[in-house]
Design a protein around this motif. Structure first.
Motif, PDB file in Angstrom:
ATOM      1  N   ALA A 127      17.118  38.816  19.338  1.00 47.17           N
ATOM      2  CA  ALA A 127      18.447  38.765  18.787  1.00 47.17           C
ATOM      3  C   ALA A 127      19.311  38.087  20.003  1.00 47.17           C
ATOM      4  O   ALA A 127      20.235  37.270  20.107  1.00 47.17           O
ATOM      5  N   ASP A 128      19.226  38.925  21.158  1.00 48.76           N
ATOM      6  CA  ASP A 128      19.960  38.398  22.493  1.00 48.76           C
ATOM      7  C   ASP A 128      19.628  37.082  22.716  1.00 48.76           C
ATOM      8  O   ASP A 128      20.457  36.307  23.049  1.00 48.76           O
ATOM      9  N   ARG A 129      18.419  36.805  22.835  1.00 48.66           N
ATOM     10  CA  ARG A 129      17.873  35.442  23.246  1.00 48.66           C
ATOM     11  C   ARG A 129      18.540  34.351  22.473  1.00 48.66           C
ATOM     12  O   ARG A 129      18.585  33.078  22.666  1.00 48.66           O
ATOM     13  N   ALA A 130      18.494  34.450  21.144  1.00 49.64           N
ATOM     14  CA  ALA A 130      19.102  33.642  20.079  1.00 49.64           C
ATOM     15  C   ALA A 130      20.582  33.716  20.095  1.00 49.64           C
ATOM     16  O   ALA A 130      21.043  32.843  19.119  1.00 49.64           O
ATOM     17  N   ASN A 131      21.281  34.379  20.762  1.00 51.32           N
ATOM     18  CA  ASN A 131      22.511  34.498  20.915  1.00 51.32           C
ATOM     19  C   ASN A 131      23.473  35.143  19.550  1.00 51.32           C
ATOM     20  O   ASN A 131      24.435  34.494  18.971  1.00 51.32           O
ATOM     21  N   VAL A 132      22.780  35.927  18.907  1.00 46.32           N
ATOM     22  CA  VAL A 132      22.951  36.476  17.587  1.00 46.32           C
ATOM     23  C   VAL A 132      23.535  37.624  17.731  1.00 46.32           C
ATOM     24  O   VAL A 132      24.435  38.174  16.863  1.00 46.32           O
ATOM     25  N   LEU A 133      23.924  38.376  18.822  1.00 50.36           N
ATOM     26  CA  LEU A 133      24.467  39.608  19.206  1.00 50.36           C
ATOM     27  C   LEU A 133      25.932  39.101  19.371  1.00 50.36           C
ATOM     28  O   LEU A 133      26.430  38.551  20.451  1.00 50.36           O
ATOM     29  N   ASP A 134      26.977  39.287  18.213  1.00 52.02           N
ATOM     30  CA  ASP A 134      28.325  38.605  18.483  1.00 52.02           C
ATOM     31  C   ASP A 134      29.043  39.486  19.316  1.00 52.02           C
ATOM     32  O   ASP A 134      30.047  38.954  19.989  1.00 52.02           O
ATOM     33  N   ARG A 135      28.612  40.567  19.422  1.00 52.74           N
ATOM     34  CA  ARG A 135      29.750  41.571  20.185  1.00 52.74           C
ATOM     35  C   ARG A 135      28.724  42.400  21.162  1.00 52.74           C
ATOM     36  O   ARG A 135      28.432  43.449  20.911  1.00 52.74           O
ATOM     37  N   PRO A 136      28.182  41.888  22.366  1.00 56.90           N
ATOM     38  CA  PRO A 136      27.238  42.407  23.015  1.00 56.90           C
ATOM     39  C   PRO A 136      27.649  43.807  23.599  1.00 56.90           C
ATOM     40  O   PRO A 136      26.460  44.568  23.498  1.00 56.90           O
ATOM     41  N   GLU A 137      28.607  44.104  23.794  1.00 55.87           N
ATOM     42  CA  GLU A 137      28.995  45.255  24.220  1.00 55.87           C
ATOM     43  C   GLU A 137      28.780  46.505  23.322  1.00 55.87           C
ATOM     44  O   GLU A 137      28.127  47.673  23.357  1.00 55.87           O
ATOM     45  N   LEU A 138      29.131  46.272  22.133  1.00 55.22           N
ATOM     46  CA  LEU A 138      28.931  47.189  20.860  1.00 55.22           C
ATOM     47  C   LEU A 138      27.532  47.338  20.574  1.00 55.22           C
ATOM     48  O   LEU A 138      27.010  48.239  20.234  1.00 55.22           O
ATOM     49  N   ALA A 139      26.727  46.017  20.435  1.00 56.64           N
ATOM     50  CA  ALA A 139      25.550  45.904  20.430  1.00 56.64           C
ATOM     51  C   ALA A 139      24.648  46.875  21.105  1.00 56.64           C
ATOM     52  O   ALA A 139      23.678  47.600  20.913  1.00 56.64           O
ATOM     53  N   ALA A 140      24.942  46.723  22.450  1.00 56.66           N
ATOM     54  CA  ALA A 140      24.102  47.532  23.456  1.00 56.66           C
ATOM     55  C   ALA A 140      24.748  49.023  23.196  1.00 56.66           C
ATOM     56  O   ALA A 140      23.701  50.073  23.445  1.00 56.66           O
ATOM     57  N   THR A 141      25.804  49.525  22.872  1.00 48.21           N
ATOM     58  CA  THR A 141      26.120  50.835  22.832  1.00 48.21           C
ATOM     59  C   THR A 141      25.396  51.618  21.783  1.00 48.21           C
ATOM     60  O   THR A 141      24.785  52.565  21.801  1.00 48.21           O
ATOM     61  N   ARG A 142      25.468  50.630  20.586  1.00 51.87           N
ATOM     62  CA  ARG A 142      24.690  51.213  19.265  1.00 51.87           C
ATOM     63  C   ARG A 142      23.294  51.275  19.646  1.00 51.87           C
ATOM     64  O   ARG A 142      22.535  52.168  19.183  1.00 51.87           O
ATOM     65  N   MET A 143      22.709  50.236  20.176  1.00 50.00           N
ATOM     66  CA  MET A 143      21.227  50.354  20.546  1.00 50.00           C
ATOM     67  C   MET A 143      20.959  51.467  21.519  1.00 50.00           C
ATOM     68  O   MET A 143      20.009  52.152  21.373  1.00 50.00           O
ATOM     69  N   ARG A 144      21.501  51.772  22.521  1.00 46.65           N
ATOM     70  CA  ARG A 144      21.433  52.986  23.253  1.00 46.65           C
ATOM     71  C   ARG A 144      21.461  54.163  22.433  1.00 46.65           C
ATOM     72  O   ARG A 144      20.480  55.175  22.508  1.00 46.65           O
ATOM     73  N   SER A 145      22.162  54.314  21.725  1.00 50.32           N
ATOM     74  CA  SER A 145      22.433  55.674  20.944  1.00 50.32           C
ATOM     75  C   SER A 145      21.293  55.882  20.132  1.00 50.32           C
ATOM     76  O   SER A 145      20.519  56.615  19.548  1.00 50.32           O
ATOM     77  N   LEU A 146      20.578  54.658  19.280  1.00 49.78           N
ATOM     78  CA  LEU A 146      19.496  54.571  18.602  1.00 49.78           C
ATOM     79  C   LEU A 146      18.159  54.904  19.256  1.00 49.78           C
ATOM     80  O   LEU A 146      17.224  55.413  18.964  1.00 49.78           O
ATOM     81  N   MET A 147      18.071  54.491  20.626  1.00 47.78           N
ATOM     82  CA  MET A 147      16.900  54.628  21.436  1.00 47.78           C
ATOM     83  C   MET A 147      17.024  55.829  21.884  1.00 47.78           C
ATOM     84  O   MET A 147      15.791  56.656  21.953  1.00 47.78           O
ATOM     85  N   THR A 148      18.136  56.481  22.173  1.00 43.76           N
ATOM     86  CA  THR A 148      18.308  57.959  22.444  1.00 43.76           C
ATOM     87  C   THR A 148      17.518  58.772  21.193  1.00 43.76           C
ATOM     88  O   THR A 148      16.805  59.812  21.548  1.00 43.76           O
ATOM     89  N   VAL A 149      18.067  58.483  20.100  1.00 43.33           N
ATOM     90  CA  VAL A 149      17.524  59.206  19.044  1.00 43.33           C
ATOM     91  C   VAL A 149      16.244  59.223  18.767  1.00 43.33           C
ATOM     92  O   VAL A 149      15.389  60.091  18.384  1.00 43.33           O
ATOM     93  N   LEU A 150      15.471  57.844  19.012  1.00 45.38           N
ATOM     94  CA  LEU A 150      14.162  57.816  18.951  1.00 45.38           C
ATOM     95  C   LEU A 150      13.256  58.077  20.168  1.00 45.38           C
ATOM     96  O   LEU A 150      12.101  57.718  20.175  1.00 45.38           O
ATOM     97  N   GLY A 151      13.998  58.639  21.068  1.00 43.16           N
ATOM     98  CA  GLY A 151      12.960  59.231  22.129  1.00 43.16           C
ATOM     99  C   GLY A 151      12.921  58.469  23.342  1.00 43.16           C
ATOM    100  O   GLY A 151      12.209  58.794  24.214  1.00 43.16           O
TER     101      GLY A 151
END
Length: 390
Positions: free
Chosen positions: A362-386
């Motif tokens: 999604a990042d490479r396809a320019n699909v992440l409209d709000r990169p900082e928000l996307a990264a913050t949310r992805m970090r939280s998901l990754m933390t939950v998933l170990g």
């Protein structure tokens, strides 16, 4: 400083990944395309009211309708209450009725907004279907409901019909009956068994060529009632074979989430229109690409749409029917909803490695409209998933 986070690899390792994509600008006004483009839209669950997520999941209607405004603003028609909305996988007929009612009413408040609604037989358990008449009555109920509320129908493939039909003539009988009664032209839907294993042998044949002959005969016999047909077989050669043989005035809508770019552009003779689940996830990019194509700029169309194809192929990888998880995941990353839960808990259908790959693509396809928000949310998901982020 680049935005970065830690993502896992299949070998068990973890990498520091730095985002490189650039958000796609929004159009100043609702654009016009040279192709008809339906985006099949997802529904947003409401985890705060979801007491029985596997039986009767709650829907956040405000967020669900707001997302439809997002699609309309980018020039898309909406394919409502379809497979992308988890029909039969979290959204039952009762929920679909409310979705259809609300979306049709909302569309009437938006100048130029257009949508068509999925009508099938999913309130009839295939095991309870005893005859073609049972299937006909089920279709009549759903098509009738859509039309009563001022909508146009997309005639979804039927698990019950696949179970009880004994020959191609049985499909001709059922489709002929429903199409003859329809008030408006209908879009047919050829959905492959990679999306739904219970649809194996649809149109009365396991062989594509025989199935093609049947569906073409149905269209020819009812051409005054058929706007077009969406074909979702993830095989561009089969779509072209259908497209080349459609009667004059009957449209081909690609549902091929693997090969849509070339099918929409066309081969110099013919092209496909679009009815795609992936357009829910990549709407700004698809809109920009379709605008370029309408302006005669095929090079820009290809440059914008091509990077979305690897992303779509990842989202729709086998088991393909779980693609909805990737679509909703991106809606969450892009701020269209404030949580990553789905009706029936379907977010659990994909794992951490899948979501990590979708994020990178999604990042490479320019699909992440709000990169900082996307990264913050992805970090939280990754933390939950170990996957630790420090």
């Amino acid at each position: 400083m680049p935005i970065s986070l830690f993502l896992p690899h299949a070998d068990g390792g973890v990498e520091a990944y730095a985002l490189t994509g650039t958000p796609t600008p929004r159009p100043a006004a609702v654009p016009r395309f040279s192709r008809i483009a339906y985006a099949a839209a997802h529904v947003v669950s409401d985890p705060r009211r979801d007491t029985r997520p596997w039986e009767r999941p709650a829907v956040d209607w405000e967020a669900t309708l707001k997302f439809r405004h997002h699609l309309w603003s980018l020039g898309f028609r909406i394919a409502e209450a379809m497979d992308t909305a988890q029909r039969g996988m979290g959204l039952d007929w009762s929920g679909a009725q409310e979705l259809v009612r609300r979306s049709l009413a909302e569309a009437r408040t938006v100048p130029g907004a257009d949508l068509a609604c999925g009508a099938g037989t999913d309130h009839l358990d295939p095991a309870d279907a005893r005859s073609l008449d049972d299937v006909i009555r089920a279709y009549e109920e759903q098509v009738g409901f859509v039309e009563k509320h001022g909508g146009r129908a997309i005639m979804m493939a039927s698990r019950a019909l696949a179970r009880v039909a004994a020959s191609p003539d049985d499909y001709r009988k059922v489709y002929g009956r429903i199409l003859s009664q329809a008030k408006d032209k209908v879009v047919l839907h050829w959905l492959g068994d990679m999306f739904d294993p219970q649809l194996a042998g649809y149109w009365g044949a396991a062989d594509f060529e025989r199935a093609l002959e049947t569906v073409l005969s149905i269209i020819e016999e009812n051409r005054g009632k058929v706007e077009g047909i969406k074909i979702s077989l993830l095989d561009n050669a089969k779509e072209v074979a259908l497209r080349d043989r459609l009667p004059e005035g009957v449209l081909c809508f690609t549902g091929d989430d693997f090969n849509y770019a070339g099918l929409i552009e066309g081969d110099g003779r013919k092209y496909s229109h679009a009815l795609l689940g992936i357009f829910d996830a990549v709407a700004p990019q698809a809109s920009a690409a379709l605008c370029a194509l309408a302006a005669g700029d095929a090079a820009t169309f290809r440059a914008v749409i091509a990077p979305t194809v690897p992303l779509s192929r990842k989202i729709f990888e086998a088991p393909t029917q779980y693609y909805k998880a990737g679509v909703v995941f991106l809606a969450w990353l892009n701020g269209h909803q404030d949580h990553f839960t789905m009706p029936a808990g379907l977010q659990s259908a994909r794992g951490v490695l899948h979501y990590a790959d979708v994020f990178r693509l999604a990042d490479r396809a320019n699909v992440l409209d709000r990169p900082e928000l996307a990264a913050t949310r992805m970090r939280s998901l990754m933390t939950v998933l170990g996957v630790a982020q420090d």
